[in-house]
Design a protein around this motif. Sequence first.
Motif, PDB file in Angstrom:
ATOM      1  N   GLY A 168       2.745 -15.876   4.327  1.00 50.27           N
ATOM      2  CA  GLY A 168       3.989 -16.604   4.089  1.00 50.27           C
ATOM      3  C   GLY A 168       3.838 -18.086   4.403  1.00 50.27           C
ATOM      4  O   GLY A 168       4.360 -18.949   3.682  1.00 50.27           O
ATOM      5  N   TRP A 207      11.567 -12.394  -0.524  1.00 52.97           N
ATOM      6  CA  TRP A 207      10.194 -11.882  -0.414  1.00 52.97           C
ATOM      7  C   TRP A 207      10.155 -10.369  -0.174  1.00 52.97           C
ATOM      8  O   TRP A 207       9.113  -9.759  -0.231  1.00 52.97           O
ATOM      9  CB  TRP A 207       9.452 -12.587   0.723  1.00 52.97           C
ATOM     10  N   LEU A 217       6.900 -14.815  -5.044  1.00 51.46           N
ATOM     11  CA  LEU A 217       5.736 -14.587  -4.180  1.00 51.46           C
ATOM     12  C   LEU A 217       4.554 -15.475  -4.550  1.00 51.46           C
ATOM     13  O   LEU A 217       3.532 -15.475  -3.870  1.00 51.46           O
ATOM     14  CB  LEU A 217       5.322 -13.105  -4.231  1.00 51.46           C
ATOM     15  N   ASN A 225       4.351 -10.386   2.422  1.00 47.27           N
ATOM     16  CA  ASN A 225       3.864 -11.573   3.129  1.00 47.27           C
ATOM     17  C   ASN A 225       3.865 -11.415   4.657  1.00 47.27           C
ATOM     18  O   ASN A 225       4.914 -11.324   5.291  1.00 47.27           O
ATOM     19  CB  ASN A 225       4.672 -12.833   2.768  1.00 47.27           C
ATOM     20  N   ILE A 276       8.060 -19.420   9.530  1.00 46.61           N
ATOM     21  CA  ILE A 276       8.411 -20.096   8.265  1.00 46.61           C
ATOM     22  C   ILE A 276       9.462 -21.186   8.502  1.00 46.61           C
ATOM     23  O   ILE A 276       9.411 -22.240   7.871  1.00 46.61           O
ATOM     24  CB  ILE A 276       8.889 -19.079   7.200  1.00 46.61           C
ATOM     25  N   PRO A 319      11.888 -14.701   4.074  1.00 44.84           N
ATOM     26  CA  PRO A 319      10.776 -13.871   4.545  1.00 44.84           C
ATOM     27  C   PRO A 319      11.270 -12.658   5.331  1.00 44.84           C
ATOM     28  O   PRO A 319      12.454 -12.553   5.649  1.00 44.84           O
ATOM     29  CB  PRO A 319      10.014 -14.808   5.490  1.00 44.84           C
TER      30      PRO A 319
END
Length: 249
Positions: A20, A11, A238, A15, A50, A42
């Motif tokens: 995210g 990513w 994404l 995010n 996450i 992330p």
Amino acid sequence: MARTPIIAGNWKMNNTIAEGTQLVKDLAPLVKDAKVDVVVCPTSTALAAITAETKGTNIHVGAQNVHWEDHGAFTGEISTKMLTEIGVDYCVLGHSERRDYFGETNEGVNKRAHAAFAAGITPIICCGEPLEIRERGSYLDYVAFQVLEALAGFKPEEVAKLVIAYEPIWAIGTGKTATFDQAEEVCGHIRETIKKSYGAEAAEAVRIQYGGSVKPATIKDLMQQPNVDGALVGGASLKAKDFSEIVNF
Ligand code: PGA
């Protein structure tokens, strides 16, 4: 022994936690039957959220970097202990953006890889040549050197468990994908290089991804290449729909 392909979404600096979280919520049902290992990477602020959100799914979480020391005066860095505490199990290392913008070296990548591996985090070690090296024709030697420096000190049975990502810098975020032949040539050369230094077993087992403008339209042919075991995906990771199409190629 067949290698399980691995598709990872990098990513980069995109995010927020909210964005995210929504992305993996959307992604989880779309990739639940994936035949490959699925990883999202992330930013550090979103890692804990996450990993919590993906618990009980087949989505693994990777960090975008890790330091080699356990703790201490290293402003801006994160340790393996901090990552394992929240359930991170992969880590991208030596991405060309880290090398180009933040001065990371092969030696540093090697130290980070050892720390990650020792903590049970699978390193995804990036390599890849800039455009001028490609044009000069010395890209195979260039990439082989990067890989050997990054792997220094690992035992063959450890190398077998690593992931290498070949990302030609000229193909990252440019929309300019390497041709399937170009990807295969370098991924094959990386495997050959590993075979010479670490033996056939390690070379057969190590997973080698291609990265650089991978899209839903290009993944199928890419995955047909015998030495390409997956992809490291930036931009197209994404969007849940695009990334799931890549994962479910
Ligand atoms: P890209 O990025 O897919 O946007 O080209 C790939 C990467 O840098 O890992």
